[in-house]
Design a protein around this motif. Structure first.
Motif, PDB file in Angstrom:
ATOM      1  N   ILE A  29       4.143   6.822 -13.820  1.00 36.75           N
ATOM      2  CA  ILE A  29       2.849   6.160 -13.759  1.00 36.75           C
ATOM      3  C   ILE A  29       1.893   6.979 -14.616  1.00 36.75           C
ATOM      4  CG2 ILE A  29       0.996   5.290 -12.270  1.00 36.75           C
ATOM      5  CD1 ILE A  29       3.779   4.242 -11.485  1.00 36.75           C
ATOM      6  N   GLN A  77       2.749   1.559 -15.677  1.00 35.75           N
ATOM      7  CA  GLN A  77       3.942   1.902 -14.907  1.00 35.75           C
ATOM      8  C   GLN A  77       5.165   1.666 -15.785  1.00 35.75           C
ATOM      9  OE1 GLN A  77       5.927  -0.916 -12.335  1.00 35.75           O
ATOM     10  NE2 GLN A  77       5.119   0.178 -10.594  1.00 35.75           N
ATOM     11  N   ARG A  87       9.875   4.626  -2.095  1.00 36.11           N
ATOM     12  CA  ARG A  87       9.934   3.481  -1.193  1.00 36.11           C
ATOM     13  C   ARG A  87      11.374   3.016  -1.125  1.00 36.11           C
ATOM     14  NH1 ARG A  87       4.284   0.346  -2.703  1.00 36.11           N
ATOM     15  NH2 ARG A  87       3.141   1.197  -0.953  1.00 36.11           N
ATOM     16  N   ASP A 120      -0.815  -4.879  -2.453  1.00 40.03           N
ATOM     17  CA  ASP A 120      -0.731  -3.498  -2.918  1.00 40.03           C
ATOM     18  C   ASP A 120      -0.167  -3.511  -4.341  1.00 40.03           C
ATOM     19  OD1 ASP A 120       0.038  -0.937  -3.557  1.00 40.03           O
ATOM     20  OD2 ASP A 120       1.678  -0.873  -2.099  1.00 40.03           O
ATOM     21  N   THR A 164       0.667  -1.235  -6.318  1.00 37.13           N
ATOM     22  CA  THR A 164       1.717  -0.266  -6.639  1.00 37.13           C
ATOM     23  C   THR A 164       3.086  -0.773  -6.204  1.00 37.13           C
ATOM     24  OG1 THR A 164       1.615   0.992  -4.578  1.00 37.13           O
ATOM     25  CG2 THR A 164       0.048   1.609  -6.297  1.00 37.13           C
ATOM     26  N   PHE A 186       4.016  -5.867  -1.655  1.00 35.84           N
ATOM     27  CA  PHE A 186       3.567  -5.709  -0.273  1.00 35.84           C
ATOM     28  C   PHE A 186       2.187  -6.324  -0.137  1.00 35.84           C
ATOM     29  CE2 PHE A 186       6.014  -1.485   0.123  1.00 35.84           C
ATOM     30  CZ  PHE A 186       7.141  -2.150   0.561  1.00 35.84           C
ATOM     31  N   LEU A 219      -4.471   0.565  -0.037  1.00 35.45           N
ATOM     32  CA  LEU A 219      -3.944   0.492  -1.406  1.00 35.45           C
ATOM     33  C   LEU A 219      -4.461  -0.765  -2.090  1.00 35.45           C
ATOM     34  CD1 LEU A 219      -0.254   1.634  -0.865  1.00 35.45           C
ATOM     35  CD2 LEU A 219      -2.133   2.969  -1.784  1.00 35.45           C
TER      36      LEU A 219
END
Lengths: 385, 451
Positions: free
Chosen positions: A152, A185, A246, B70, B72, B119, B177
Motif C-alpha cells: 500500500i 494498492q 485478513r 471498508d 481496504t 466488508f 475504516l
C-alpha cells in the motif's frame, strides 16, 4: 529564490542560470528543472522513504552554484546527497551551504568543462510510505492457504510523482506514478498452498479458570494459524514484513467466509508467525485448584514458622465438543521454587515457572464430548511467611 | 426510488491523466451474497458483475458514497480468463472520497464475469428464542429465530443471506475504516475519523415511500412454507445459509425461523449460593444440546430466551421469565437462569458453634484451634411439580472437614473451598438436613485429618 506557486510542489530548483557577480561563477537555480529523469521511490526502510532522482545540470566551466529548494514538502536537509554521474572525475562538489530561513541549499560545484551533467539527487522525504497487508484464503480442511501480499503506497508528501520506480527490498520494481494524497494498492506477492498448522492455546494466566462462574459469556479458546517462513512452506525467499493479515476460508460453495484478522510482526526467513483468527467455543476448559495446604513447616526455637512448602493440586477438565480432533497447547504457571509431585501428562518447561502441555484431544463421539483431565500436584518450596 | 449507492459508473473524464484510456461501463450486479457476523459489526459482501473489457488497459471506477464499506477490503477477481486479466492496482485518487479506481490489464476483449468483495458495516443479526413449557414442566417447545437488520445505507435485493456464528478476531471496526478520509490513513497518523456520512435528514428522506417497496419485495420472495436454514461447521464457526434469497432494504429488519423443536425434556433446577445469588433461590431451566433432547444437530447461538408455560387446555400462556444465554456447543449442558423465585424456599441456619483442640506456643499464647459449626438446611418446594435443588456452600479456608448428620448425606467437593449438595424434591414437599463443618486454624492446620 524562484519557486513555483503551485500548491503542492517541491519547487524544484531550476536551471535558469543566473548571471551572478562574476563571470567565473555561474549560479543555477534548480526550480522547474529540466524534467526529472529517472525517479526511484525506495521503501525498504519502514522508518523513512528515500527518493532518488536524476536531473541534468547545465554546468559552466569553473565554479557553479546550484540552488536546490523546495516548498510544501518535508525533506530531511541533512539527508540530501548529490552524485555526479557523467564525469565524476571532473565535476566536484566543493561545499553545501544553507541559506537563512529557506527550505533550500546551495551546492558549489567545480566543473572542468562546460557540459550537460547528469546528477542523482537523493533525499529522505516525509509523509510518503508504504504499508504491507496480507490476504489469505485457507482451504476447507485448514491445512494450507493461498497467501497474497499487497503493498500500500501512501503519498501525502506534497509532491506528485508522475512516473517513478517503486522499490521495496525484494521483488521487481513497480513502475507507477503517484499523486499527492493518493493511495495505491499493489499486489506484490502471491503464494498458493502455504502449509499451516492450526493451534488452540489455553493460557492459565490470560483466561478465566472456571467458565461456570461466567454464565453470561463464553470463554473462547484462542485459535491461531502457524506459518513458517521457509522453503517447505513455499516461502523463505525473504522476510515477511509486518502488516495486517485478513484470513478467509473456502466454504465449499465457491465462496469464502472471513475467519479473522491479526497483525503479524516481521518474520525473518526460517522463523514462524502465529496469526490469531478467533476463539473456539467448542473446546471448554474448567480449571480448578483442589488443594492448597501448608506442609513441611519449619520453625525457629520460639516455634514460629519460618519456612514452609505448599502442597497444591490443580485439575483442568478439557472437553472437546468438536467433530474433529484438536491439538491444544496448555500453558500453566507455578511461581517461585517448585517440585512436581505428580502429573498425569507430559510437559515441557518453557522457563523456570512456565509449563507447556501439548494435549491431543480426540473428536466428540456419539456419547458426548471428548473429555480429558489434566491433573498436577506440586509443592511450592521454601516459602517464607 | 432506489438510491444508487454502489454503482460502478463510467468515469466522466475528470482528469487528463485518464484521457487516453477507456473506462469500463458496468451493468448492475447480477448476484449478491451477504455473510453477516454477529460477534462484530461486519459483513462480507460478494457480488458478481459482468464487465465488458477491451484488450489493453481498462480503468474501472467503483464508488460507494453513503454506504459503510471498508475500502481496504475491496477486492476484484476475474471469474474467467483469470490468467489473462491482470489487476494492476487499485488506486484511491487524491481529493475524492469513497471512490476507488481499478487499473486492469486485459488480454481479452469482451464480457468478463468478475467478483467484487468487500466488508461493510451496518448489517447485523442476532438469535432469540421462545420456550413454551408443558403444563407439567417436564418438556419445553423451543423455537429459535434469527433477526437480520440492515442499516448499512445500501438496499440489498435478492441477496443470498448467510449468517456466521462464532467469535472472529478483528483489529479495526469496519465502521471506522469506512469513515476514514483516506482508506489507509496518512503516514504517521492514527485517524482522524470523520463523522458518519449519512445525516439525519437524509435518513428521514430514505424512510419515506419505502414500505411499499419492502412489502412488495417480501411478497415476491415469500415461498409457501417458511424458509429453511442450512447449518454447517467451518473452522471454528457455524455457517447458516438461508434458503433462496432475501431482500432487506436499508433500515429494515427481518425475522426468520431457525428451528422449532417440540418436546425437549427439561429439568426444573433451583440453585442456592449465598455468595452468588444472595439469600434467594434462583430458578434454572436445564437441558442438554444433544439428540436425547431432540437437539444436538448444531450448536445453539447465544441469545435471549423468553419462557412461557401452557396453563390450561385452551393453551393459554403464562410468562415465566427470560434468560440470556451464551453459545451452546453440541452435547453441552444448558442452564438458563430465570431469576429469583419465592415458591422454592431455602433456609440455611447456623445451629451450633464451638471451638476445640487449642494449641499453645512456648509463651502460652493460642497457636492453633478448631471451629466447629453445625448448619441446618431446610428446603421447601411449594410448587406442584417436582424440582431439583443444588446448594453450594463456600468456606473461607481450604482447611476444613465435613461430617453429615440428619437426613441427607452426600456432597460433592467442587474445589478446595466449595461443596455442593443436590436434592430432589417431589411436588409440595420439604426436606432438611444438617452438616457439621470443622475448620482448622493456626497450628491445627498441620494436624488436620486427610480430607
Amino acid at each position: 529564490m524562484t519557486s513555483k506557486s503551485n500548491f503542492k510542489l517541491m519547487g524544484w530548483l531550476l536551471t535558469a542560470s543566473l548571471v551572478w557577480t562574476s563571470s567565473a561563477q555561474a549560479r543555477i537555480k534548480l526550480v522547474a528543472l529540466p524534467e526529472r529523469a529517472d525517479t526511484i521511490i525506495r521503501l525498504d526502510n519502514p522508518q523513512a522513504t528515500l527518493i532518488e532522482e536524476e536531473r541534468v545540470l547545465t554546468l559552466q566551466q569553473g565554479m557553479n552554484q546550484v540552488d536546490f529548494s523546495w516548498k510544501g514538502v518535508s525533506i530531511d536537509v541533512d539527508s540530501i546527497r548529490l552524485k555526479v554521474l557523467d564525469h565524476p572525475e571532473k565535476v566536484t562538489l566543493l561545499n553545501v551551504s544553507y541559506p537563512p530561513n529557506e527550505a533550500a541549499l546551495v551546492w558549489q560545484i567545480s566543473s572542468a568543462q562546460a557540459w550537460e551533467e547528469t546528477v542523482r539527487i537523493s533525499y529522505l522525504l516525509s509523509n510518503i510510505d508504504r504499508l504491507i497487508t496480507y490476504k489469505a484464503v485457507a482451504d476447507k480442511k485448514e491445512t494450507q492457504l493461498d497467501l497474497k501480499s499487497f503493498l500500500i503506497l501512501r503519498n501525502f508528501s506534497g509532491e506528485d510523482f508522475e512516473q517513478a520506480k517503486v522499490l521495496i527490498d525484494y521483488g521487481e520494481a513497480f513502475d507507477r506514478g503517484i499523486q499527492h494524497e493518493e493511495t495505491k494498492q499493489l499486489l506484490f506477492m502471491k503464494e498458493p498452498k502455504v502449509p499451516i498448522t492450526k493451534v488452540w492455546t489455553f493460557d492459565a494466566r490470560k483466561l478465566p479458570w472456571d467458565p461456570e462462574k461466567m454464565p453470561e459469556r463464553n470463554i473462547g479458546i484462542p485459535v491461531s494459524y502457524r506459518i513458517v517462513n521457509d522453503q517447505k512452506s513455499n516461502l523463505g525467499k525473504f522476510a515477511l514484513w509486518s502488516g495486517k493479515a485478513r484470513i478467509f476460508q473456502d466454504d465449499g460453495h465457491e465462496s469464502t467466509i472471513f475467519l479473522g484478522e491479526d497483525v503479524t510482526g516481521m518474520v525473518p526467513v526460517g522463523e514462524k508467525t502465529e496469526l490469531y483468527i478467533g476463539d473456539s467455543r467448542d473446546i471448554v476448559i474448567t480449571q480448578r485448584k483442589m488443594r492448597e495446604t501448608q506442609i513441611n513447616i519449619r520453625r525457629n526455637t520460639k516455634n514460629q514458622m519460618v519456612l514452609y512448602d505448599m502442597d497444591e493440586i490443580i485439575t483442568a477438565k478439557i472437553e472437546n465438543f468438536k467433530d474433529s480432533p484438536a491439538v491444544l497447547t496448555v500453558i500453566e504457571y507455578i511461581p517461585g521454587e517448585w517440585k512436581m509431585i505428580d502429573c498425569n501428562m507430559d510437559y515441557e518447561k518453557e522457563d523456570a515457572n512456565t509449563l507447556k502441555f501439548e494435549i491431543t484431544l480426540p473428536a466428540r463421539t456419539d456419547d458426548g464430548p471428548a473429555a480429558i483431565n489434566l491433573e498436577m500436584q506440586y509443592h511450592r518450596l521454601n516459602i517464607r511467611p | 426510488m432506489r438510491r444508487l449507492l454502489l454503482p460502478l459508473v463510467m468515469l466522466l473524464l475528470c482528469s487528463i491523466t485518464f484521457a487516453k484510456v477507456d473506462l469500463v461501463t458496468l451493468p448492475t450486479r447480477d448476484t449478491v451474497q451477504l455473510t453477516i457476523y454477529n460477534s462484530a459489526d461486519l459483513t462480507l459482501a460478494r457480488e458478481s458483475r459482468a464487465l465488458t473489457l477491451k484488450q489493453g488497459l481498462n480503468k474501472l471506477q467503483f464508488s460507494w458514497a453513503n454506504t459503510l464499506i471498508d475500502p481496504t477490503s475491496l477486492e476484484m477477481l476475474a471469474l474467467s480468463n483469470a490468467d489473462k486479466i491482470d489487476i494492476f492496482d487499485l488506486t484511491f485518487p487524491p481529493r475524492v472520497r469513497e471512490l476507488g479506481l481499478w487499473n486492469i490489464q486485459s488480454g481479452v476483449s469482451g464480457k468478463v464475469p468478475v467478483e467484487i468483495s468487500y466488508f461493510t458495516s451496518g448489517l447485523s443479526w442476532r438469535a432469540f428464542y421462545m420456550g413454551t413449557l408443558a403444563p407439567d414442566e417436564k418438556t419445553m417447545r423451543l423455537q429459535g429465530y434469527v433477526r437480520v437488520s440492515n442499516n448499512s445505507g445500501e438496499d440489498y435485493e435478492n441477496a443470498q443471506t448467510r449468517l456466521i456464528v462464532g467469535k472472529v478476531h478483528i483489529l479495526d471496526e469496519i465502521a471506522e475504516l469506512a469513515r476514514r478520509q483516506y482508506p489507509y490513513g496518512r503516514p504517521g497518523e492514527v485517524g482522524p475519523y470523520l463523522p458518519a456520512a449519512v445525516s439525519m435528514e437524509e435518513k428521514e428522506m430514505r424512510g419515506k415511500g419505502r414500505r411499499m417497496m419492502a412489502m412488495e419485495a417480501m411478497d415476491m420472495a415469500m415461498p409457501a412454507r417458511p424458509k429453511e436454514i442450512t447449518k454447517e461447521g467451518l473452522s471454528e464457526y457455524f455457517l447458516y445459509t438461508i434458503e433462496g434469497t432475501e431482500t432487506i432494504l436499508n433500515g429494515w429488519s427481518k425475522r426468520l425461523p431457525s428451528f422449532d423443536t417440540d418436546k425437549i425434556p427439561v429439568v426444573n433446577l433451583y440453585k442456592y449460593e449465598l455468595e452468588r445469588f444472595g439469600e434467594s433461590v434462583v430458578r434454572f431451566l436445564s437441558f442438554k444440546n444433544d439428540t436425547e433432547h431432540e437437539l444436538g444437530q448444531t450448536p445453539i447461538p447465544g441469545g435471549m430466551l423468553k419462557v412461557y408455560r401452557t396453563v390450561d387446555a385452551e393453551k393459554h400462556l403464562s410468562y415465566e421469565g427470560q434468560s440470556a444465554f451464551k453459545y451452546i456447543p453440541v452435547d453441552e449442558d444448558v442452564e438458563l437462569n430465570l431469576g429469583a423465585v419465592t415458591n422454592v424456599v431455602l433456609e440455611a441456619k447456623l445451629m451450633d458453634y464451638s471451638t476445640d483442640n487449642y494449641r499453645f506456643d512456648y509463651k502460652l499464647n493460642v497457636w492453633g484451634w478448631d471451629e466447629i459449626r453445625t448448619f441446618k438446611i431446610e428446603v421447601k418446594n411449594t410448587r406442584e411439580v417436582p424440582v431439583r435443588v443444588e446448594i453450594k456452600r463456600n468456606f473461607d479456608t481450604s482447611y476444613w472437614t465435613l461430617k453429615e448428620s440428619g437426613a441427607y448425606g452426600a456432597y460433592e467437593k467442587v474445589d478446595m473451598d466449595t461443596v455442593k449438595f443436590t436434592l430432589e424434591l417431589p411436588a409440595r414437599s420439604k426436606k432438611q438436613f444438617q452438616y457439621i463443618l470443622t475448620t482448622y486454624h493456626g497450628k491445627r492446620q498441620e494436624e488436620m485429618p486427610a480430607n
